[in-house]
Motif scaffolding. Sequence first.
Motif, PDB file in Angstrom:
ATOM      1  N   ASP A   1       0.824  -1.211   0.000  1.00 29.74           N
ATOM      2  CA  ASP A   1       0.000   0.000   0.000  1.00 29.74           C
ATOM      3  C   ASP A   1       0.858   1.261   0.000  1.00 29.74           C
ATOM      4  O   ASP A   1       0.391   2.343   0.337  1.00 29.74           O
ATOM      5  CB  ASP A   1      -0.946   0.014   1.211  1.00 29.74           C
ATOM      6  N   ARG A   2       2.118   1.099  -0.361  1.00 32.03           N
ATOM      7  CA  ARG A   2       3.025   2.238  -0.499  1.00 32.03           C
ATOM      8  C   ARG A   2       3.813   2.070  -1.796  1.00 32.03           C
ATOM      9  O   ARG A   2       4.672   1.191  -1.911  1.00 32.03           O
ATOM     10  CB  ARG A   2       3.988   2.336   0.688  1.00 32.03           C
ATOM     11  N   PHE A   3       3.503   2.930  -2.793  1.00 29.12           N
ATOM     12  CA  PHE A   3       4.184   2.904  -4.074  1.00 29.12           C
ATOM     13  C   PHE A   3       5.024   4.175  -4.172  1.00 29.12           C
ATOM     14  O   PHE A   3       4.485   5.272  -4.332  1.00 29.12           O
ATOM     15  CB  PHE A   3       3.172   2.796  -5.212  1.00 29.12           C
ATOM     16  N   VAL A   4       6.326   4.004  -4.056  1.00 30.74           N
ATOM     17  CA  VAL A   4       7.244   5.128  -3.853  1.00 30.74           C
ATOM     18  C   VAL A   4       7.860   5.588  -5.166  1.00 30.74           C
ATOM     19  O   VAL A   4       8.220   4.777  -6.027  1.00 30.74           O
ATOM     20  CB  VAL A   4       8.365   4.723  -2.868  1.00 30.74           C
ATOM     21  N   VAL A   5       7.988   6.896  -5.301  1.00 28.10           N
ATOM     22  CA  VAL A   5       8.678   7.482  -6.441  1.00 28.10           C
ATOM     23  C   VAL A   5       9.679   8.508  -5.915  1.00 28.10           C
ATOM     24  O   VAL A   5       9.397   9.240  -4.959  1.00 28.10           O
ATOM     25  CB  VAL A   5       7.689   8.145  -7.427  1.00 28.10           C
ATOM     26  N   LYS A   6      10.858   8.530  -6.519  1.00 30.67           N
ATOM     27  CA  LYS A   6      11.913   9.454  -6.121  1.00 30.67           C
ATOM     28  C   LYS A   6      12.281  10.327  -7.310  1.00 30.67           C
ATOM     29  O   LYS A   6      12.468   9.830  -8.416  1.00 30.67           O
ATOM     30  CB  LYS A   6      13.141   8.688  -5.622  1.00 30.67           C
ATOM     31  N   ILE A   7      12.387  11.614  -7.047  1.00 30.83           N
ATOM     32  CA  ILE A   7      12.692  12.591  -8.094  1.00 30.83           C
ATOM     33  C   ILE A   7      14.003  13.302  -7.750  1.00 30.83           C
ATOM     34  O   ILE A   7      14.156  13.823  -6.647  1.00 30.83           O
ATOM     35  CB  ILE A   7      11.576  13.644  -8.233  1.00 30.83           C
ATOM     36  N   ALA A   8      14.930  13.312  -8.692  1.00 30.13           N
ATOM     37  CA  ALA A   8      16.200  14.021  -8.512  1.00 30.13           C
ATOM     38  C   ALA A   8      16.226  15.215  -9.463  1.00 30.13           C
ATOM     39  O   ALA A   8      16.148  15.054 -10.680  1.00 30.13           O
ATOM     40  CB  ALA A   8      17.379  13.092  -8.779  1.00 30.13           C
ATOM     41  N   LEU A   9      16.332  16.401  -8.896  1.00 29.64           N
ATOM     42  CA  LEU A   9      16.359  17.630  -9.685  1.00 29.64           C
ATOM     43  C   LEU A   9      17.774  18.205  -9.683  1.00 29.64           C
ATOM     44  O   LEU A   9      18.426  18.264  -8.643  1.00 29.64           O
ATOM     45  CB  LEU A   9      15.393  18.663  -9.098  1.00 29.64           C
ATOM     46  N   GLU A  10      18.241  18.626 -10.853  1.00 31.73           N
ATOM     47  CA  GLU A  10      19.551  19.266 -10.932  1.00 31.73           C
ATOM     48  C   GLU A  10      19.605  20.177 -12.149  1.00 31.73           C
ATOM     49  O   GLU A  10      19.171  19.790 -13.242  1.00 31.73           O
ATOM     50  CB  GLU A  10      20.670  18.241 -11.011  1.00 31.73           C
ATOM     51  N   SER A  11      20.137  21.364 -11.936  1.00 28.12           N
ATOM     52  CA  SER A  11      20.358  22.318 -13.026  1.00 28.12           C
ATOM     53  C   SER A  11      21.752  22.898 -12.874  1.00 28.12           C
ATOM     54  O   SER A  11      22.212  23.159 -11.758  1.00 28.12           O
ATOM     55  CB  SER A  11      19.314  23.441 -12.983  1.00 28.12           C
ATOM     56  N   VAL A  12      22.403  23.102 -14.018  1.00 31.06           N
ATOM     57  CA  VAL A  12      23.761  23.652 -14.017  1.00 31.06           C
ATOM     58  C   VAL A  12      23.770  24.917 -14.865  1.00 31.06           C
ATOM     59  O   VAL A  12      23.267  24.930 -15.996  1.00 31.06           O
ATOM     60  CB  VAL A  12      24.775  22.633 -14.588  1.00 31.06           C
ATOM     61  N   ASP A  13      24.354  25.973 -14.306  1.00 28.05           N
ATOM     62  CA  ASP A  13      24.443  27.239 -15.041  1.00 28.05           C
ATOM     63  C   ASP A  13      25.600  28.051 -14.480  1.00 28.05           C
ATOM     64  O   ASP A  13      25.992  27.885 -13.320  1.00 28.05           O
ATOM     65  CB  ASP A  13      23.135  28.031 -14.899  1.00 28.05           C
ATOM     66  N   MET A  14      26.147  28.914 -15.317  1.00 29.20           N
ATOM     67  CA  MET A  14      27.216  29.784 -14.851  1.00 29.20           C
ATOM     68  C   MET A  14      26.712  30.753 -13.791  1.00 29.20           C
ATOM     69  O   MET A  14      27.471  31.214 -12.936  1.00 29.20           O
ATOM     70  CB  MET A  14      27.823  30.553 -16.039  1.00 29.20           C
ATOM     71  N   GLN A  15      25.431  31.077 -13.872  1.00 32.83           N
ATOM     72  CA  GLN A  15      24.822  31.945 -12.872  1.00 32.83           C
ATOM     73  C   GLN A  15      24.041  31.080 -11.876  1.00 32.83           C
ATOM     74  O   GLN A  15      23.055  30.432 -12.219  1.00 32.83           O
ATOM     75  CB  GLN A  15      23.900  32.966 -13.518  1.00 32.83           C
ATOM     76  N   THR A  16      24.488  31.082 -10.644  1.00 33.87           N
ATOM     77  CA  THR A  16      23.880  30.233  -9.611  1.00 33.87           C
ATOM     78  C   THR A  16      22.394  30.498  -9.468  1.00 33.87           C
ATOM     79  O   THR A  16      21.592  29.569  -9.299  1.00 33.87           O
ATOM     80  CB  THR A  16      24.585  30.463  -8.261  1.00 33.87           C
TER      81      THR A  16
END
Length: 263
Positions: A46-61
Amino acid sequence: MKLLNMLLWSLLLVAVVPQALAQANSIPSQPHLLVKGDASRMVLPDRFVVKIALESVDMQTEIARRKVQANAEQVMGLFAKHGAIAETVRMDNLSIAPSTRYKEDEEVFEGTAVSRDLEGAFEKPEQLQAFLAELKASKEVQVNTATPTFSGEARLRAELKAEAAAQTRASAKGLADAYGAKISGLYSISDVAPNFAYGVQAGSWPNANSVSADLYYRTGTLDKVSVSGSRGVAAAAPMTGELLTAAPITYTENVYAIFLIAQ
């Protein structure tokens, strides 16, 4: 009521015999019974887990941070829309670090990498399916599902352990009666398979639905009786990758006990 009695008996057993667990891998010199009890139950996850990894790269933080923030808001909105269980939704703090890559054996600075991990679980696979169908994955939004779980696992395992412990007591009494012996006390009880020198080792107990008794004699008198009984257990198939079906999960608990006997 029956389950409650088994749980109370199990707790009392530990309280009355504090040395039992410490003796789990030792054998007494006096006549005894070695008994295994097991209990299993099949339940739907009764627990269906999803994991999301977010990442962005830019010269300007700040630009990288804004992208991650926008993607995080999208994911959180979809969690709410598709009924993710509130207490399972988690969003980690932002992580900011330099990003580099190698070009012709030389490390080249690419900019600042901003990342954030999110996680949530749904009660039904259909909810997870709808969530994934609407989520826009990309290089900056990476998605992974985990093996489905059962929320009541801890409670269920306690119940199964109590049932297995009660089974060892019943098995020991039945065997002792069959040989005209009397149980005089409990020597040890453990949920870890013993590793004894006289032939019964961890992982080599008889198969399900079998009952066996091996007699051992020392100087012409009954020294040990070993019995192992178990009920049929359906093994759950390993679940890997993205699994969106409610395949059942089998939980099993084993208890090993040594009862002292008097002839």
